[in-house]
Design an enzyme around this catalytic site. Structure first.
Site, mmCIF file in Angstrom:
data_model
loop_
_atom_site.group_PDB
_atom_site.id
_atom_site.type_symbol
_atom_site.label_atom_id
_atom_site.label_comp_id
_atom_site.label_asym_id
_atom_site.label_seq_id
_atom_site.Cartn_x
_atom_site.Cartn_y
_atom_site.Cartn_z
ATOM 1 N N LYS A 48 0.838 -1.095 -0.059
ATOM 2 C CA LYS A 48 0.084 -0.092 -0.066
ATOM 3 C C LYS A 48 0.877 1.305 -0.041
ATOM 4 C CE LYS A 48 -2.055 -1.090 3.942
ATOM 5 N NZ LYS A 48 -1.278 -2.168 4.137
ATOM 6 N N THR A 49 1.883 1.268 0.904
ATOM 7 C CA THR A 49 2.629 2.490 0.893
ATOM 8 C C THR A 49 3.442 2.778 -0.368
ATOM 9 O OG1 THR A 49 2.884 2.241 3.379
ATOM 10 C CG2 THR A 49 4.659 3.537 2.135
ATOM 11 N N ARG A 251 24.778 8.049 -20.705
ATOM 12 C CA ARG A 251 24.888 9.082 -21.988
ATOM 13 C C ARG A 251 25.217 8.235 -23.040
ATOM 14 N NH1 ARG A 251 27.124 14.873 -20.555
ATOM 15 N NH2 ARG A 251 26.666 15.208 -22.534
ATOM 16 N N HIS A 252 25.443 8.806 -24.155
ATOM 17 C CA HIS A 252 25.909 8.260 -25.476
ATOM 18 C C HIS A 252 27.620 8.484 -24.869
ATOM 19 C CE1 HIS A 252 26.476 12.475 -26.598
ATOM 20 N NE2 HIS A 252 25.196 12.526 -26.151
ATOM 21 N N ASN A 258 30.409 16.669 -29.257
ATOM 22 C CA ASN A 258 30.588 16.944 -27.580
ATOM 23 C C ASN A 258 32.317 17.444 -28.014
ATOM 24 O OD1 ASN A 258 29.258 14.050 -26.436
ATOM 25 N ND2 ASN A 258 28.445 16.249 -26.383
ATOM 26 N N ARG A 326 24.225 8.822 -32.289
ATOM 27 C CA ARG A 326 25.207 8.714 -31.246
ATOM 28 C C ARG A 326 24.758 7.862 -30.152
ATOM 29 N NH1 ARG A 326 22.931 13.795 -31.240
ATOM 30 N NH2 ARG A 326 22.279 14.814 -29.261
ATOM 31 N N GLU A 364 17.107 13.939 -27.567
ATOM 32 C CA GLU A 364 17.559 14.765 -26.768
ATOM 33 C C GLU A 364 16.474 16.218 -26.949
ATOM 34 O OE1 GLU A 364 18.780 16.072 -24.316
ATOM 35 O OE2 GLU A 364 20.984 16.272 -24.462
ATOM 36 N N GLU A 387 20.402 34.934 -22.017
ATOM 37 C CA GLU A 387 20.165 35.392 -20.938
ATOM 38 C C GLU A 387 18.786 34.589 -20.369
ATOM 39 O OE1 GLU A 387 22.109 37.005 -18.725
ATOM 40 O OE2 GLU A 387 23.632 37.190 -20.377
ATOM 41 N N TYR A 404 12.701 22.013 -21.128
ATOM 42 C CA TYR A 404 12.693 20.892 -20.394
ATOM 43 C C TYR A 404 11.136 20.599 -19.792
ATOM 44 C CZ TYR A 404 17.631 20.406 -19.336
ATOM 45 O OH TYR A 404 18.907 20.140 -19.580
ATOM 46 N N HIS A 430 20.463 10.838 -23.560
ATOM 47 C CA HIS A 430 21.127 12.274 -23.528
ATOM 48 C C HIS A 430 20.946 12.692 -22.148
ATOM 49 C CE1 HIS A 430 20.939 11.662 -27.689
ATOM 50 N NE2 HIS A 430 19.974 11.038 -27.450
#
Length: 519
Positions: A48-49, A251-252, A258, A326, A364, A387, A404, A430
């Site tokens: 239950k929890t 990650r790849h 990169n 990748r 990604e 900015e 995101y 990614h």
């Protein structure tokens, strides 16, 4: 021939809060409009929890819904103390019943106060609630409070002896109730406690109201469930199980972009990235698709001695990648053996080990018009965008790209799939994607997700459990090896480093090589 009109008058435009590039309303908010009270029902050690915590985590992280669990056991420990004998749970013990009722009512009152606040919210009343009388009392008090909440029950029924024993040994013995106890003494006491509840237990029926019954996380009964949020909960619960499982996030390998410091794109691996792919294949075979066994059954030809006196047996495992080059190249050396496999429902069949599954929702975060640029170029040519991203990394959306918040939305179906799956999963994806997955399982706030460190050449092992998630990190290739450009001497394949070496990494949390740029 009519020409297309390129300008028009719009005196009262629909203005989004964060400007032209703001996330759509479905991303920043949620579709739920009602409050919901979930009342858990079930004998001790039925999960239950675990179910309560997974529901609340899912709704709060992916839907930004305010959730809270009111666990009666926690209130009972505060009021009556933690380590109480099984006789305390005897329903003929009037004094103990009165004390337990006090704890139940304290939890109920706090939940009603929480549900009385403005806004969509979900409160979970986590207790055995084993009798119709008790459930009727709860229903009456909730209705009297007039919080405007819908109510549904979730009953967890566990008849599978193996699951039940695992729940008792792994979960219950780690609670404050049995801290410092001899394991066998604790197990016997807990079984006696469970019997006290079995003596009075009454299962749900239609007279109780809307409910879903979960039988051993395999069979489900649903009655009178209506509304967006209750049905969302039902769908999620039907993907849950309490069996131990692990996820391996990688990650790849280092990509050509990169090396250049460019974000996004669909480049191939660098030489160092190919070397990592070879090491990851070795790790997958020896650490993900192998399980240690203390003893080997007579005639078992699947178990192999690893040279240290331990036996290992190959176990089914899954491989997920994004659709980008990748990640696929990072999984290119992983072996795909065929195993005879018995599914959890008893069906027999053949299992293709690490069968590649490319998923678009693992791609990604898309940088839009900034795809392929370096952060220096963005700062120089698009200073306002730079900015804006610095100011709010979670909600910022690249021009014609994603934020995101968008990624969180498209990863929701994947969360269902991860909750449902029972085999270990190696996910080659990614940094931006793994940040969200990691934050979800580790209990982090969404605001913290964009800043989680997911370095190159590292496998992160996550093992969810009822009260959280364990984490281990395995460094397969050090930064010093990556800095070799291969012109004087090629990077050679070396043994995978053991778990004991993980903490001795030679890079900082902000290392520009190991934490190569991503969106």
């Amino acid at each position: 021939m009519a020409t297309r009109q390129t300008s028009f008058r719009n005196p009262t435009p629909h203005k989004l809060e964060n400007g032209e590039n703001a996330a759509p309303l479905e991303v920043t908010g949620h579709s739920a409009t009602d409050k919901l009270v979930i009342i858990m029902v079930g004998l001790p050690a039925c999960g239950k929890t675990h179910i309560s915590r997974r529901i609340c985590r899912f709704l709060s992280f992916f839907h930004a819904i305010d959730t809270q669990i009111f666990n009666v056991g926690d209130y009972r420990r505060k009021i009556c103390g933690a380590q109480l004998p099984a006789s305390f749970f005897d329903h003929s013990n009037a004094e103990a019943v009165a004390q337990r009722s006090e704890a139940c009512n304290a939890a109920l009152n706090d939940m009603l106060e929480f549900m009385g606040q403005d806004g969509v919210r979900v409160g979970v009343y986590d207790a055995t609630n084993s009798t119709k009388e008790r459930r009727s009392h709860l229903l009456q008090k909730i209705n009297e409070a007039k919080t405007g909440s819908k109510i549904m029950y979730i009953e967890s029924i566990c008849n599978d002896i193996e699951i039940l024993e695992n729940n008792i040994r792994v979960i219950k013995l780690n609670t404050p109730d049995y801290k410092g106890f001899d394991p066998e003494v604790a197990i016997n006491d807990f079984r006696e406690r469970r019997k006290q509840y079995e003596n009075v237990y009454e299962t749900l029926d239609e007279s109780d109201g809307p409910y879903i019954k979960v039988h051993d996380c395999k069979k489900f009964e649903i009655s009178s469930i209506r509304g967006y949020l209750p049905l969302k909960v039902v769908h999620f619960v039907m993907n849950l199980h309490t069996s131990p499982r692990t996820f391996y996030l990688s990650r790849h390998g280092q990509s050509e972009y990169n090396v250049l410091g460019r974000i996004g794109g669909d480049s191939s691996l660098s030489k160092a990235g190919v070397e990592y792919a070879r090491r990851l294949a070795k790790f997958a075979k020896e650490s993900i698709a192998s399980e240690k066994t203390d003893t080997t059954a007579e005639g078992d030809t699947d178990a192999k001695d690893n040279g240290n006196g331990d036996s290992k047996v190959e176990v089914p495992a899954r491989l997920w990648t994004s659709t980008l080059r990748r990640t696929k190249e990072t999984g290119q050396f992983i072996e795909h053996n065929v195993l005879d496999h018995e599914w959890d429902n008893g069906d027999l069949g053949q299992w293709v080990q690490f069968r590649p599954m490319a998923r678009r929702n693992l791609d990604e975060l898309y940088a839009g018009t900034c795809d392929g640029m370096t952060y220096g170029e963005i700062q120089e040519k698009m200073p306002e965008e730079f900015e804006a991203r610095q100011a709010d990394k979670l909600s910022y959306r690249y021009p014609r790209g994603e934020s995101y918040m968008d990624v969180i939305l498209r990863l929701e179906p994947l969360a269902h799939e991860m909750e449902r799956t029972r085999e270990p999963i190696l996910m080659i994806a990614h940094q931006g994607i793994h940040r969200i997955i990691y934050a979800y399982f580790m209990g982090l706030n969404r605001d913290d997700a964009p800043y989680v460190s997911i370095p190159l050449n590292t496998v992160i092992k996550l093992t969810p459990h009822a009260y959280g998630c364990y984490e281990e990190r395995f460094l397969l290739m050090d930064k010093k090896e990556m800095l070799l450009d291969g012109q004087d001497e090629p990077v050679t394949s070396m043994p995978v480093k053991g778990a004991e070496e993980v903490e001795q990494k030679s890079f900082s949390a902000n290392d520009p090589v190991m934490n190569a740029p991503s969106c």
